[in-house]
Design a protein around this motif. Structure first.
Motif, PDB file in Angstrom:
ATOM      1  N   LYS A 289     -39.060  -7.499  16.426  1.00  0.00           N
ATOM      2  CA  LYS A 289     -40.056  -8.173  17.362  1.00  0.00           C
ATOM      3  C   LYS A 289     -39.543  -9.631  17.970  1.00  0.00           C
ATOM      4  O   LYS A 289     -39.924  -9.882  19.264  1.00  0.00           O
ATOM      5  CB  LYS A 289     -41.272  -8.833  16.616  1.00  0.00           C
ATOM      6  CG  LYS A 289     -42.089  -7.446  16.653  1.00  0.00           C
ATOM      7  CD  LYS A 289     -43.421  -7.920  16.013  1.00  0.00           C
ATOM      8  CE  LYS A 289     -44.624  -6.876  15.849  1.00  0.00           C
ATOM      9  NZ  LYS A 289     -45.040  -6.392  17.181  1.00  0.00           N
ATOM     10  N   SER A 290     -38.452 -10.098  17.538  1.00  0.00           N
ATOM     11  CA  SER A 290     -38.030 -11.385  18.206  1.00  0.00           C
ATOM     12  C   SER A 290     -37.041 -11.355  19.170  1.00  0.00           C
ATOM     13  O   SER A 290     -36.674 -12.164  19.974  1.00  0.00           O
ATOM     14  CB  SER A 290     -37.440 -12.332  17.060  1.00  0.00           C
ATOM     15  OG  SER A 290     -38.359 -12.613  16.023  1.00  0.00           O
ATOM     16  N   HIS A 291     -36.134 -10.358  19.266  1.00  0.00           N
ATOM     17  CA  HIS A 291     -34.759 -10.220  19.845  1.00  0.00           C
ATOM     18  C   HIS A 291     -35.301  -9.189  21.107  1.00  0.00           C
ATOM     19  O   HIS A 291     -34.732  -8.307  21.225  1.00  0.00           O
ATOM     20  CB  HIS A 291     -33.563  -9.494  19.291  1.00  0.00           C
ATOM     21  CG  HIS A 291     -33.334 -10.300  18.031  1.00  0.00           C
ATOM     22  ND1 HIS A 291     -32.522 -10.046  17.163  1.00  0.00           N
ATOM     23  CD2 HIS A 291     -33.502 -11.950  17.817  1.00  0.00           C
ATOM     24  CE1 HIS A 291     -32.303 -10.844  15.987  1.00  0.00           C
ATOM     25  NE2 HIS A 291     -32.898 -11.967  16.600  1.00  0.00           N
ATOM     26  N   THR A 292     -36.013  -9.527  22.108  1.00  0.00           N
ATOM     27  CA  THR A 292     -36.881  -9.052  23.026  1.00  0.00           C
ATOM     28  C   THR A 292     -35.584  -8.507  24.164  1.00  0.00           C
ATOM     29  O   THR A 292     -35.817  -7.496  24.720  1.00  0.00           O
ATOM     30  CB  THR A 292     -37.957  -9.670  23.738  1.00  0.00           C
ATOM     31  OG1 THR A 292     -37.443 -10.876  24.035  1.00  0.00           O
ATOM     32  CG2 THR A 292     -39.015  -9.603  22.803  1.00  0.00           C
ATOM     33  N   MET A 293     -34.415  -9.246  24.078  1.00  0.00           N
ATOM     34  CA  MET A 293     -33.516  -9.073  25.103  1.00  0.00           C
ATOM     35  C   MET A 293     -32.834  -7.579  24.615  1.00  0.00           C
ATOM     36  O   MET A 293     -31.954  -6.869  25.058  1.00  0.00           O
ATOM     37  CB  MET A 293     -32.275 -10.184  25.374  1.00  0.00           C
ATOM     38  CG  MET A 293     -31.722 -10.532  24.115  1.00  0.00           C
ATOM     39  SD  MET A 293     -32.726 -11.067  22.930  1.00  0.00           S
ATOM     40  CE  MET A 293     -33.622 -12.240  23.683  1.00  0.00           C
ATOM     41  N   ILE A 294     -32.575  -7.469  23.414  1.00  0.00           N
ATOM     42  CA  ILE A 294     -32.132  -6.220  22.513  1.00  0.00           C
ATOM     43  C   ILE A 294     -33.437  -5.120  22.393  1.00  0.00           C
ATOM     44  O   ILE A 294     -32.824  -3.753  22.809  1.00  0.00           O
ATOM     45  CB  ILE A 294     -31.572  -6.538  21.190  1.00  0.00           C
ATOM     46  CG1 ILE A 294     -30.532  -7.728  21.106  1.00  0.00           C
ATOM     47  CG2 ILE A 294     -31.052  -5.190  20.580  1.00  0.00           C
ATOM     48  CD1 ILE A 294     -30.042  -8.097  20.067  1.00  0.00           C
ATOM     49  N   ASN A 295     -34.413  -5.619  22.038  1.00  0.00           N
ATOM     50  CA  ASN A 295     -35.522  -4.422  22.051  1.00  0.00           C
ATOM     51  C   ASN A 295     -36.767  -4.851  22.824  1.00  0.00           C
ATOM     52  O   ASN A 295     -37.572  -5.245  22.160  1.00  0.00           O
ATOM     53  CB  ASN A 295     -35.831  -4.297  20.550  1.00  0.00           C
ATOM     54  CG  ASN A 295     -36.710  -3.315  19.835  1.00  0.00           C
ATOM     55  OD1 ASN A 295     -36.509  -2.071  20.462  1.00  0.00           O
ATOM     56  ND2 ASN A 295     -37.297  -3.689  19.033  1.00  0.00           N
ATOM     57  N   PRO A 296     -36.798  -4.736  23.925  1.00  0.00           N
ATOM     58  CA  PRO A 296     -37.845  -5.254  24.868  1.00  0.00           C
ATOM     59  C   PRO A 296     -39.367  -4.659  24.231  1.00  0.00           C
ATOM     60  O   PRO A 296     -40.059  -5.507  24.671  1.00  0.00           O
ATOM     61  CB  PRO A 296     -37.474  -4.890  26.258  1.00  0.00           C
ATOM     62  CG  PRO A 296     -36.235  -4.085  26.150  1.00  0.00           C
ATOM     63  CD  PRO A 296     -35.809  -3.935  24.796  1.00  0.00           C
ATOM     64  N   ASN A 297     -39.266  -3.536  24.033  1.00  0.00           N
ATOM     65  CA  ASN A 297     -40.705  -3.178  23.984  1.00  0.00           C
ATOM     66  C   ASN A 297     -41.149  -3.587  22.167  1.00  0.00           C
ATOM     67  O   ASN A 297     -42.215  -3.205  21.691  1.00  0.00           O
ATOM     68  CB  ASN A 297     -40.891  -1.416  23.904  1.00  0.00           C
ATOM     69  CG  ASN A 297     -39.700  -0.870  23.214  1.00  0.00           C
ATOM     70  OD1 ASN A 297     -39.271  -1.491  22.243  1.00  0.00           O
ATOM     71  ND2 ASN A 297     -39.468   0.148  23.496  1.00  0.00           N
ATOM     72  N   GLN A 298     -40.055  -4.200  21.648  1.00  0.00           N
ATOM     73  CA  GLN A 298     -40.827  -4.806  20.366  1.00  0.00           C
ATOM     74  C   GLN A 298     -41.247  -3.719  19.285  1.00  0.00           C
ATOM     75  O   GLN A 298     -41.838  -4.061  18.183  1.00  0.00           O
ATOM     76  CB  GLN A 298     -41.665  -5.733  20.448  1.00  0.00           C
ATOM     77  CG  GLN A 298     -41.191  -6.788  21.080  1.00  0.00           C
ATOM     78  CD  GLN A 298     -42.248  -8.050  21.240  1.00  0.00           C
ATOM     79  OE1 GLN A 298     -43.272  -7.800  21.949  1.00  0.00           O
ATOM     80  NE2 GLN A 298     -42.022  -9.135  20.924  1.00  0.00           N
ATOM     81  N   ILE A 299     -40.759  -2.369  19.549  1.00  0.00           N
ATOM     82  CA  ILE A 299     -41.112  -1.385  18.557  1.00  0.00           C
ATOM     83  C   ILE A 299     -40.286  -1.439  17.094  1.00  0.00           C
ATOM     84  O   ILE A 299     -39.159  -1.711  17.157  1.00  0.00           O
ATOM     85  CB  ILE A 299     -40.838  -0.116  18.953  1.00  0.00           C
ATOM     86  CG1 ILE A 299     -41.559   0.357  20.325  1.00  0.00           C
ATOM     87  CG2 ILE A 299     -40.886   1.121  17.933  1.00  0.00           C
ATOM     88  CD1 ILE A 299     -43.130   0.436  19.947  1.00  0.00           C
TER      89      ILE A 299
END
Ligand SMILES: N[C@@H](CCC(=O)N[C@@H](CS)C(=O)NCC(=O)O)C(=O)O
Length: 314
Positions: A289-299
């Motif tokens: 959830k925190s690294h939105t540049m790696i996992n933008p949809n926060q799934i």
């Protein structure tokens, strides 16, 4: 995710552009020491530890606090695992323990409370002195080293996890594990250039293979007892399948494909009550959830569902 510049919070991701796509970790700035003859004396109830349950560095401190029976001596706050535009927060949620010192909303307030012009990243763990209202130390390797002995005369559980005759060997393996594994997974995961990522992911995998060989005929990294070297390696290994394999793309091999290293991970997980220091919910929530540049949809991924039990008696 951000940092303080002259005491002012800036919401900024790590700067990898100036470093050819490489993530370079900053050194911790508070490096004082608790000791009988120093400014920070060992006293029950005087010190407070700020941690994130997802954080491998902070979890080293939780492990040592547990092994040395320091729960009644050093009090604890736990940040919310989601770290976004304000950095670490104390927003209420399962497992969060609020800040009792200044009732901070954000961890950066603790840093500016002790140094209104602080510049740098706002990291956990933080060991805080309630008596002089300052941060003693924010470097996990120092904090576990001092916890190992500093409170021995005021009720800590006996046990030496950095025995004198093993210092050199522990220091050597710590350096290797830090560079190739603890920080290695971050260097792979936060790389912003393909060639940097590939080199770092290979570096991590080579190290896992080497450590697997080392553990073929021994239960612990150094000597025949649990030492701080094991604590330091374990906090990365226990997160490997949940976050580093997928989220940080360290996926050349599963940890479970390294049989000795996997047994070792389970052995330490089941050592005394150390499993209490591992919270897979905070771990996955934080990274995904925190690294939105790696996992933008926060799934947050549904798995893995690992069997962490050991068959042998410990
Ligand atoms: N050298 C530090 C590193 C601590 C660290 O980087 N903690 C991470 C959490 S896993 C953090 O707080 N990161 C926030 C940031 O870099 O802005 C230690 O070992 O204590």
């Amino acid at each position: 995710m951000g940092l303080l510049v002259d005491g002012v919070w800036h919401d900024e991701w790590y700067n990898t552009e100036d470093n050819d796509g490489k993530f370079i970790r900053e050194d911790a700035q508070f490096r004082d020491w608790i000791s009988k003859d120093g400014k920070f004396q060992p006293e029950a109830g005087r010190y407070h530890l700020y941690v994130c349950l997802a954080c491998p560095w902070a979890s080293r401190c939780l492990m040592m606090r547990k092994l040395k029976g320091l729960e009644e001596i050093i009090s604890l706050s736990v940040v919310n695992p989601v770290m976004l535009e304000h950095g670490w927060t104390f927003e209420d949620g399962p497992g969060v323990i609020a800040d009792p010192i200044i009732d901070a909303d954000y961890m950066h307030e603790i840093y500016t409370h002790v140094d209104p012009t602080y510049s740098g990243r706002v990291t956990v763990p933080v060991l805080y002195d309630k008596k002089t209202d300052t941060i003693v130390n924010n470097e996990s390797s120092d904090i576990i080293r001092m916890m190992n002995t500093a409170f021995d005369e005021i009720g800590a559980t006996p046990g030496d996890y950095y025995p004198a005759d093993l210092h050199d060997e522990i220091d050597d393996i710590n350096d290797y594990v830090y560079d190739h594994v603890n920080n290695g997974v971050y260097k792979a995961g936060f790389a912003t250039e393909q060639h940097v990522y590939e080199k770092e992911a290979q570096n991590v995998d080579d190290a896992l293979a080497k450590l697997n060989d080392r553990l073929e005929h021994q239960d612990y990294l150094v000597g025949d007892q649990l030492t701080e070297a094991d604590i330091r390696l374990f906090t990365t290994l226990i997160r490997f399948e949940h976050v580093y394999f997928g989220h940080f793309k360290c996926n050349l091999h599963h940890l479970t494909e390294y049989p000795h290293l996997w047994e070792y991970t389970k052995r330490i997980y089941n050592y005394e009550n150390l499993a209490d220091t591992v919270n897979f919910d905070h771990i996955q929530t934080h990274y995904y959830k925190s690294h939105t540049m790696i996992n933008p949809n926060q799934i947050i991924p549904a798995g893995p569902d690992l069997d962490l039990s050991v068959s042998e008696s410990i």
